[in-house]
Design an enzyme around this catalytic site. Structure first.
Site, PDB file in Angstrom:
ATOM      1  N   CYS A  14      32.781  19.676  11.480  1.00 54.44           N
ATOM      2  CA  CYS A  14      31.729  19.934  10.518  1.00 54.44           C
ATOM      3  C   CYS A  14      32.375  20.578   9.314  1.00 54.44           C
ATOM      4  CB  CYS A  14      30.632  20.815  11.109  1.00 54.44           C
ATOM      5  SG  CYS A  14      31.150  22.457  11.571  1.00 54.44           S
ATOM      6  N   HIS A  73      29.463  28.432  -3.452  1.00 53.04           N
ATOM      7  CA  HIS A  73      28.178  28.515  -2.759  1.00 53.04           C
ATOM      8  C   HIS A  73      27.187  27.536  -3.370  1.00 53.04           C
ATOM      9  CE1 HIS A  73      24.122  30.281  -2.120  1.00 53.04           C
ATOM     10  NE2 HIS A  73      24.596  30.482  -0.894  1.00 53.04           N
TER      11      HIS A  73
END
Lengths: 896, 896
Positions: free
Chosen positions: A841, A464
């Site tokens: 993406c 993250h």
């Protein structure tokens, strides 16, 4: 001179007249041999005479041993050297000395090395001493031969220190202190000989022919060595089993004070300015310059000391640069006033220099440059761009206290804080902040937003922290596992760092430094925009480059970097602001539909404001908005924390509700749980609210004279039925927003392809979709069964080290597995719906090798983090050129 | 009589001479119409005259409205009925009454219904009363018509009670009380008429032709209704938009005491014995028998009251049974001593009856049976086998307190315990135990082992509790979410159940009952073995059936059920025994390699003992052993529990170590984390230890005169390199076990195919594998991105209810998505390695529809839990027959 034919010879003198430019015969001669031949046979520079044994011969040796007849070919080539130099190999009075050096097609670590001063023995060293009148030089030369022989032929690398011998480097330092006696050097030679005899069971052969053959064999073998093979695998260099070997007459830079050796660049390799630069060492052999043993002088020192020689060198530099049509790096030696060119190659350079030179060399035709803009684009690497885009440490003074994974390039200095809230408070006080966490979650995002840099002690390139930091261009070091987070700081070894202490980090190298480092700001040179403009010309119409951006700030930055739209606008970060999180929680906890609706309504107003800003920033360019995607429990505090608080202090009623929700939403594998369109299925009002917020923003902007272009993306679909259902929500929300009689904006609706099933069922999904956006991150996770959060720390390093994977599939797309699904989705989707647009993406959208794959697969656009946009523009242009090169090669082969 | 041609007619009288047997024209006539035509035109039984409007006509109506010319065809067919019955529709003095009933090709809930007694109005009801001399009968008949008309034509289903009217059922109960006056019935008719007029805005049309057309239209429409469409989707019935409609003259069972109606079976539908059985209601209309409003008499009562009629019925039964070559269910009415057959169809039966009849009907040729063994096999369903394999509640007396998901069939009675330890203690005291948990984990396994039954309050068909329970044949109800687990028991509504209280559960229906239910033991009848033997004859050589079994007990049970080997022997359960868990933890926590090795050594000895037992149980049949697969943190207590204890009581040093390990091994998505061969990569000694234990067991058994056959399976591979590495461990361990000069046993080595990447890269994996075992559970999880633990509870029901998935892909394989990967793995694997054996292990291996898919995909064997083995044997035989049927149909079509 023996008769060689191109097709059959194993041995080529450097001065041989090749049928094609030897610099292009690297496959046969190796890189080193090709450049030597180019200089000797084409440019006719003063290169010490020698010859190359071909790579094929090296391959032959690995397969079948020493080739019959090779001895005779080598002997004949040696005779040629002897004739030119006027010395004879093994002559006890005036021996010819040669270097023996390997050289494959590509420079390959672990492959070979160089045996220097070959041709000496206990007798001829005395001859050398007598002829030169310099016994120290003669025995130093002998000692250097023995050291190389031990390392390269006898494979005694790194063991010299253990037996009381010292390495060349250490010897040289001793040598700097004048007055080392001949006797000491003789004793050292004797100890080398004894050590080699003891370790290998046989003495160093005195016969130079045997020394030569053994050296050649050792270098041949090194091409098949484990380290070389592993390197080629990793770098995807096609396996070529053989290495070439070059045998060349020695010249000596340590023969007088009008001697020396140097390495020069034909221009400034740091700035790209048109001025030679380099280093020079007076009265020293070339190997000491390469090893940077002593403090070298700049090349100017040569100009001041011997302007004539410097002038001659300058002419060579100019010829080489024009000939290679690029900046060259040149090794040279001056032996008693005579300049010898030992090697040249196209030189390494910084990003700024690479850009400046590439652009200048297309625009200065009058100066003899003939490279095209396309060639200029080909010369720039992603690292070059990274080098000018991100700040870097100016120099390393303070010691590095820890090194983690460099996850987001750039350098940062600030005060350490250990929670997002503390970081925000400090930033409010005006302090520069470095946020240090074990790992980050969406709950830390407000702290990351204000940070100059981020450090985590766990996680990898796809954690993250890494993903968010890259997206925002915040320097980050992740997985710095040697740091131990303590109650109010961290410790590493004996060092402890507390809240507010100043630290620095380099997000490219992964280094963490105590105290404030000087940081060089990133400032792309003028050539940056010029070159990327050319890349765009080559790319346009084939592959667009968009950015992943969630905020107006990101969108504006992406636009500056040349993004042609937003390929992924995640809406989840919009829910994380302090004033919105409680509303989202209300929606999830709502006791009845009316309460849910009221909360949805409040969220709609807030979200519309976000969309308004982004629409302004990207006005006129497409924005692909992805509806809410992550599992809902990401919006609640961790269950374990609440359980602990419950067992100790007890919970407030509000916290009890949060715990209940955390328990209810807790999932064993959230990656495979209730997220994406599945949220929409369970909370149908949620997506409708998002669409209404977006449509209202579009209408408002349009009224204001803007030209908003939006696309809506449904995440995580696995069936066409989901997409049909989601489209119905979108349609209803548009109607509701526009009101009766209003003109509905054109909004295309597409889907993410991020599960293997979606790729397999692409044809039926394509019938319901205006576009696909292939989410290669999640697709990689599910295709491999690799949770990137979990495997990147411990498992991935083990897999890469053991060769179980050719590379990290989260960095470069797995061509064979995930890649087949990408190609399948594109092909099946287009077959069912020829108007379908296909984008990618995810992290791979900014990776050059992956971009080349996407170009080949026929993808229409990639979307990556704003800071990767320039790299993607470049990589796309290069991939398109490479593809059309190989197509035209195929075509011309067909024509033949 | 109008001229109909088969190809064009919309309307067929029952007695029409069809060109093929009408019972096979279900597509055209609907099931009901086809059977009526068969009886009327072929068997010439006394069927009240009538006609069928075809399904095509129903479809035509849905598309284009009422077809031109249909009125005329219907009118002509009505005339035919009038002629035969001698009454006229709408005749005010003696009206013809008809029933109007829908009937598609398959019986479909929600599709249509029956309008009875059509043809009455305020005038003709008086005529009926006068002609029959029974005004109560006439007005009761009128009231029944109006009730049906309201429900079916006016769509006022279920609203009668609201307006003071009562349903037919309630009316009938009132009617049982004698003396209901004509006036009361008349008033009720009036209230129906007023209510319909108020609700629909127009009165009930008095014209019978209009009543008829409206009824036909209503039934046509019902075929396109949402409920019918959803049902067909769910049951995978091909969409056929039209329903047929049957119009038939009414006969009345409530005309006298020598009248009545009944439903009979041509043999005993419970036992299969060759004796008719059924129910009969004297002086009552057929609809009351079907609705089972009154307590019915057994068919014997008819025999006693009217032996002549019973004899006539017996002859009809015999003719029908021979004609259909199967047990039939027959609806009949006796009107004033005249027997009318109203309907017949092949009847539903219990498993025991199905097996007995199927076998008997092949072996009693002299009795007129002509069915083959293959046909007998086709007649048995998986539910039939389940019915004889598992215990069931004998009857329901106690109330059901909760219903969950029936996850593992069988009935169980025992005392409730709420932890695995308490369950074990109770079992040690000799108590029968029902283990009740929120959910189960591997830590609960010792409690499950001793339980008679298992209940969980969360999870679905694929939860841990469900999978383990099915594997062991323990009855289980999971996801009983209405139960609230309290500190020392559970509550549901006002009922609380504490530790030791007796409860019962039915793992087929999912019902939970307070107190002890009588349970009928499972005892497969003799026909069970006979029929499955025939299935094996049809199956052999095409698809083998193995079992998933981890213990000698499971293996022995599987063998009893006909398993031809073990397709999946999981080794993880072997680590969970109380004496082994600490050893495994030691391995993981080991501070140094020596400690790890010592622990591995101890585990090897224990594991060898397990293998010895399994080898004995499966002697001579192959056993596929899967090396350790699950994420290691499954072997540690939950992290949250330890954190809470740490914050409250504090941890012992041992617990602190466990917490550290739990933290280190904690994964966000364990399904996609460090498990399978990845464990082997990180702990190379682990797999070697397992292989040594197995090889030593094989050698010992071989010495003892046994014939062990073992295969080793590497879980979760994604690259060929992993498999090469794992094979090297296996090879080394075999050499180490056998010792110098020893003869190594032949052990084939294969891999699980359970990631999408493994399926895509099957060709390179096949080059390293002797066999593939396709793990369809995990493959489904990763292909869909569905964590079964997480999505089965809340998401899957929502997906099924909204039609986003055709079925639960964890029950029946997803043909289009996961199925393509299964076929791809098989095809690519075989192409690369023609000797490759391909199996499927996982829940789908025991699912009939999935088995049919695997047969078509060319899989060699399936492996399922022992209790599913008989079902798999049957399903495989049926799938193979179906495939060869369709092949021969294709062939014969080609020949034409």
């Amino acid at each position: 001179m023996p008769k060689y034919t191109d097709a059959m010879a194993r041995v080529y003198p450097f001065a041989y007249s090749h049928s094609a430019a030897p610099m292009h015969r690297r496959e046969l001669l190796g890189g080193h041999g090709a450049d030597l031949a180019e200089m000797a046979s084409v440019l006719e520079l003063s290169v010490p005479p020698g010859f190359t044994i071909t790579t094929d011969t090296g391959g032959e040796y690995l397969e079948n041993g020493w080739p019959e007849g090779l001895d005779a070919e080598v002997a004949a080539a040696v005779v040629q050297i002897e004739e030119q130099v006027g010395q004879r190999l093994g002559d006890p009075h005036d021996p010819l000395l040669v270097s023996v050096r390997s050289g494959g097609k590509f420079p390959t670590p672990g492959m070979g090395g160089t045996v220097l001063n070959l041709g000496l023995n206990d007798a001829s060293v005395e001859g050398l001493a007598a002829r030169t009148g310099d016994a120290v030089f003669a025995y130093d030369t002998y000692r250097r031969f023995l050291s190389r022989y031990a390392r390269i032929v006898c494979d005694l690398e790194g063991e010299e220190g253990e037996v009381g011998l010292v390495t060349v480097a250490e010897t040289r330092s001793a040598d700097d202190a004048p007055g080392e006696s001949v006797e000491a050097l003789k004793r050292q030679c004797g100890r080398y000989q004894a050590w080699i005899a003891e370790k290998t069971g046989r003495p160093v052969p005195p016969e130079p022919e045997r020394q030569l053959r053994e050296s050649i064999e050792a270098l041949f073998r090194s091409g098949g060595g484990a380290r070389a093979v592993a390197y080629r695998d990793r770098e995807r260099i096609p396996p070529h089993p053989g290495t070439a070997v070059n045998v060349q007459a020695m010249v000596f830079g340590n023969r007088s004070h009008r001697s020396g050796a140097g390495v020069g660049f034909t221009r400034n390799a740091v700035t790209g300015a048109d001025e030679p630069c380099g280093t020079f060492l007076f009265n020293a052999p070339g190997e000491d310059v390469v090893a940077r043993i002593s403090t070298t002088d700049p090349l100017d020192a040569l100009a001041r000391a011997f302007p004539d020689l410097y002038g001659e060198l300058g002419q060579v530099f100019a010829r080489l640069e024009k000939h290679y049509q690029d900046m060259c790096e040149v090794e040279f030696t001056i032996e008693q006033g005579k300049l010898w060119i030992l090697q040249t190659r196209v030189g390494e350079r910084t990003g700024a220099a690479a850009l400046r030179m590439a652009v200048e060399m297309t625009t200065h035709e009058e100066k003899g440059w003939s490279i095209t803009r396309a060639e200029a684009v080909k010369r720039i690497t992603p690292d070059h761009l990274d080098g000018v885009l991100h700040a870097q440490f100016a120099a390393h003074h303070q010691p590095v206290i820890a090194t983690g994974v460099g996850a987001s390039p750039g350098a940062a200095v600030g005060r350490a804080y250990f929670s997002a809230d503390a970081a925000v408070d400090a930033a409010d006080r005006g302090e520069p902040v470095i946020l240090v966490r074990k790992e980050t979650t969406p709950e830390d995002v407000h702290g990351m937003q204000v940070a100059e840099g981020v450090i985590t002690t766990s996680g990898g390139m796809a954690s993250h922290a890494a993903v968010v930091a890259r997206g925002w261009g915040i320097p980050a070091v992740v997985g710095a596992s040697s740091l131990t987070i303590t109650e109010n700081g961290f410790s590493v070894g004996a060092i402890t760092v507390g809240e507010g202490d100043v630290i620095s980090l380099d997000g490219a190298s992964g280094e963490i430094v105590l105290g404030a480092m000087t940081v060089e700001a990133a400032e792309p040179p003028a050539a940056f925009a010029t070159l990327l403009g050319w890349a765009d010309d080559l790319r346009r119409g084939r592959l667009s480059v968009r950015a992943n951006a969630d905020t107006a700030t990101d969108a504006a930055r992406a636009r500056t970097f040349g993004a042609e739209g937003i390929g992924l606008c995640r809406t989840e970060h919009m829910f994380l602001a302090e004033d919105r999180l409680p509303i989202l929680r209300e929606i999830i906890l709502a006791a009845n539909p009316a309460a849910e609706l009221a909360a949805l309504e409040r969220l709609r107003v807030a979200q519309k404001a976000d969309f308004l800003e982004i629409l302004t920033a990207m006005d006129g360019l497409p924005i692909t908005v992805r509806l809410l995607d992550p599992p809902l429990h990401e919006f609640f505090p961790p269950r374990a924390d609440l359980l602990v608080k419950q067992a100790t202090e007890g919970l407030t009623p509000e916290e009890k509700d949060l715990l209940d929700a955390a328990e209810a939403l807790d999932e064993q594998n959230p990656m495979l749980g209730t997220r994406g369109v599945r949220l929409g299925v369970l909370h149908p009002g949620l997506y409708g609210m998002q669409v209404r917020a977006l449509v209202e923003a579009v209408l408002e902007r349009r009224t204001g004279g803007f030209s908003p272009v939006v696309e809506l993306m449904i995440p995580l679909t696995v069936t066409a039925e989901e997409l049909i259902l989601a489209r119905s929500w979108v349609g209803e929300a548009i109607v509701a927003s526009v009101g009766p009689g209003g003109e509905a904006p054109e909004i295309s609706v597409g889907t993410m392809i991020e599960t293997p099933r979606a790729a397999l069922r692409a044809s039926e999904l394509a019938e319901q979709a205006d576009f696909f956006s292939i989410g290669t991150n999640d697709l990689t996770q599910m295709t491999f069964g690799f949770s990137r959060d979990d495997v990147e720390g411990r498992l991935m390093p083990a897999y890469l080290a053991q060769g179980l994977l050719p590379g990290n599939p989260f960095t470069t797309i797995d061509f064979d597995g995930v890649g087949e699904l990408v190609a399948m989705a594109t092909e099946r989707g287009r077959a069912a719906n020829p108007a379908l647009r296909v984008g990618v993406c995810g992290e791979h959208g900014g990776d050059p090798e992956s971009i080349a794959f996407f170009v080949a697969a026929g993808v229409d656009y990639v979307s990556c983090s704003p800071f990767r946009v320039p790299i993607a523009r470049l990589a796309a242009a290069q991939a398109i050129m490479m593809q059309s090169d190989s197509t035209s090669r195929r075509d011309s082969e067909t024509l033949r």
